[in-house]
Motif scaffolding. Sequence first.
Motif, PDB file in Angstrom:
ATOM      1  N   ASP A 177      -3.476  -5.577   0.303  1.00 25.82           N
ATOM      2  CA  ASP A 177      -3.810  -5.570  -1.120  1.00 25.82           C
ATOM      3  C   ASP A 177      -4.815  -6.660  -1.493  1.00 25.82           C
ATOM      4  O   ASP A 177      -4.928  -7.037  -2.646  1.00 25.82           O
ATOM      5  CB  ASP A 177      -2.539  -5.672  -1.986  1.00 25.82           C
ATOM      6  N   SER A 219       0.822  -1.218   0.000  1.00 27.31           N
ATOM      7  CA  SER A 219       0.000   0.000   0.000  1.00 27.31           C
ATOM      8  C   SER A 219       0.852   1.262   0.000  1.00 27.31           C
ATOM      9  O   SER A 219       0.345   2.358  -0.218  1.00 27.31           O
ATOM     10  CB  SER A 219      -0.893   0.052   1.248  1.00 27.31           C
ATOM     11  N   SER A 272     -13.806   0.662  -1.347  1.00 29.30           N
ATOM     12  CA  SER A 272     -15.240   0.595  -1.048  1.00 29.30           C
ATOM     13  C   SER A 272     -15.647  -0.819  -0.595  1.00 29.30           C
ATOM     14  O   SER A 272     -16.745  -1.025  -0.093  1.00 29.30           O
ATOM     15  CB  SER A 272     -16.059   1.005  -2.271  1.00 29.30           C
ATOM     16  N   HIS A 273     -14.762  -1.791  -0.762  1.00 31.84           N
ATOM     17  CA  HIS A 273     -15.070  -3.161  -0.314  1.00 31.84           C
ATOM     18  C   HIS A 273     -15.011  -3.216   1.223  1.00 31.84           C
ATOM     19  O   HIS A 273     -14.035  -2.756   1.808  1.00 31.84           O
ATOM     20  CB  HIS A 273     -14.058  -4.132  -0.928  1.00 31.84           C
ATOM     21  N   ARG A 294      -8.859  -4.530   5.084  1.00 33.85           N
ATOM     22  CA  ARG A 294      -9.374  -3.774   3.936  1.00 33.85           C
ATOM     23  C   ARG A 294      -8.352  -3.745   2.802  1.00 33.85           C
ATOM     24  O   ARG A 294      -7.177  -4.012   3.006  1.00 33.85           O
ATOM     25  CB  ARG A 294      -9.664  -2.314   4.376  1.00 33.85           C
ATOM     26  N   ASN A 295      -8.854  -3.376   1.628  1.00 33.19           N
ATOM     27  CA  ASN A 295      -7.997  -3.351   0.442  1.00 33.19           C
ATOM     28  C   ASN A 295      -7.762  -1.904  -0.019  1.00 33.19           C
ATOM     29  O   ASN A 295      -8.707  -1.221  -0.431  1.00 33.19           O
ATOM     30  CB  ASN A 295      -8.679  -4.159  -0.674  1.00 33.19           C
ATOM     31  N   ASN A 309      -6.494  -0.916  -2.637  1.00 35.68           N
ATOM     32  CA  ASN A 309      -6.799  -0.752  -4.059  1.00 35.68           C
ATOM     33  C   ASN A 309      -8.287  -0.877  -4.359  1.00 35.68           C
ATOM     34  O   ASN A 309      -8.700  -0.749  -5.518  1.00 35.68           O
ATOM     35  CB  ASN A 309      -6.010  -1.780  -4.876  1.00 35.68           C
ATOM     36  N   ASP A 310      -9.087  -1.164  -3.334  1.00 34.07           N
ATOM     37  CA  ASP A 310     -10.536  -1.283  -3.524  1.00 34.07           C
ATOM     38  C   ASP A 310     -11.224  -0.820  -2.232  1.00 34.07           C
ATOM     39  O   ASP A 310     -11.844  -1.611  -1.511  1.00 34.07           O
ATOM     40  CB  ASP A 310     -10.878  -2.759  -3.833  1.00 34.07           C
ATOM     41  N   LYS A 367      -3.256   6.949  -2.768  1.00 36.22           N
ATOM     42  CA  LYS A 367      -4.470   6.202  -2.389  1.00 36.22           C
ATOM     43  C   LYS A 367      -4.624   6.187  -0.868  1.00 36.22           C
ATOM     44  O   LYS A 367      -5.723   6.339  -0.338  1.00 36.22           O
ATOM     45  CB  LYS A 367      -4.380   4.748  -2.888  1.00 36.22           C
ATOM     46  N   SER A 388      -9.018  -8.043  -0.516  1.00 36.08           N
ATOM     47  CA  SER A 388     -10.253  -7.564   0.122  1.00 36.08           C
ATOM     48  C   SER A 388     -10.673  -8.505   1.250  1.00 36.08           C
ATOM     49  O   SER A 388     -11.752  -9.080   1.235  1.00 36.08           O
ATOM     50  CB  SER A 388     -11.360  -7.438  -0.914  1.00 36.08           C
ATOM     51  N   TRP A 401      -5.013  -2.260   6.360  1.00 36.22           N
ATOM     52  CA  TRP A 401      -5.155  -2.102   4.903  1.00 36.22           C
ATOM     53  C   TRP A 401      -4.047  -2.847   4.180  1.00 36.22           C
ATOM     54  O   TRP A 401      -2.868  -2.662   4.467  1.00 36.22           O
ATOM     55  CB  TRP A 401      -5.122  -0.617   4.533  1.00 36.22           C
TER      56      TRP A 401
END
Length: 441
Positions: A207, A12, A268-269, A262-263, A265-266, A21, A209, A205
Amino acid sequence: MSIKIAKFGGSSLATAEQFKKVAAIVKADPNIRYVVPSAPGKAPEFSKKVTDMLYACADAYNTPKCDEIFDEIEERYYAIINGLGLNLDFAPHLETVRKNIKAGYGEHYAASRGEYLNGIILAAYLGFDFIDPADCIAFDENGVLDEALTHAQTKAILVASEYGVVPGFYGSNAKGEIRTFSRGGSDITGAIVARAAAADVYENWTDVSGCLMADPRIVDDPKPISYVTYSELRELAYMGASVLHDEAIFPVRIAGIPINIRNTNDPSHPGTMIIKNLPAKAYERPVTGIAGRKGFTSIQMERSKMNNEVGFARRALQVLEEENISLEHMPTGIDTLSVIVANSQIEGKLPRVLKKLQLACQPDSMEVSHDMALIATVGHGMSRRVGISAALFTALANAGVNVRMIDQGSSELNIIVGVANEDFEVALRAIYAKLVAEGQA
Ligand code: ASP
């Protein structure tokens, strides 16, 4: 207002793009009060983790190779700083680190600087305070975390800072020497900070989900896990599922703080929530996850009328204790007792252990088998539910897998089966297909 801690892993924070990000995630949520960064990890354009390069530097500290590697490390950091357009006087930090590594400060110091330097950049970019964990995370003289002192010091240091960046992975001992956790240890720092800040949630956080119900290298497209309890995750992690550093659960578990994987790169997941008790709805699913490992040895002893003999098991266990071997399982029959240990534990000691067991327990016969794999099917939802083991063993039988050992924890949290190493993948897929994909339990 709730308090959140956000730990970001190496991928990350590997490049300026990833930093952007991270900043977007942090800035979008004012509840994120403390951020714990790892060192820059791998990225498509970078095949090496900065931590690995720092270990290599420490190894080569008195050779020209050290400067060569450190030049590369400097480039990584400057690419981040320039990519962010950050106006930061970073050269003095790099100079000090290079000088100290070359002076032989050792591998703990060297490895820790990956997080330290990344923390300085991230704090400047976010406009947060930089909090050096060397001032609060305490290790004893054996390099073991001093939990009580660490908690008290971290709590005190956080009070003075509303928004801060605390680099992961290291602390210091009473002599002021830098000490690191084992690899992946920034997860532990995040948990320590979460507990000290009495956080409402510890966001971790990375990489991916969240956690998956089985290893995607073995099972095709396994389902994600929305909720998992600390104890379920311990079982799964112990058996090979890797999400978090093993020891990262303890500080937050004491305080009942949920961990949310959490991810970056995503964002909202929703990822996976690791919590103390499952929400009622989650009990509808009997199995939370399935994980396993190869490489166990079983020593089976038989002695007629063992059932009448007092002390047989104690003598067997004493032999293991004397040899400093940790026990995984001990299935027993009326006249049989097996001990199952990891191959890595018994390597080089087997002949001596067998001799000692012969002397101490005087079994009629002993049988050793080396090629065992263990598979754990884990889930609180299995307890007091009829038919789970029936479905599990039917699945294994239908797949032609011979079960060599069965063990169910007393809390009914897991069912562990031992199979031959060569049956491992087939067995795991069969259990997943029956209990998860077909939901036949
Ligand atoms: N940077 C360290 C490692 O690569 C610690 C971490 O990332 O958690 O192991």
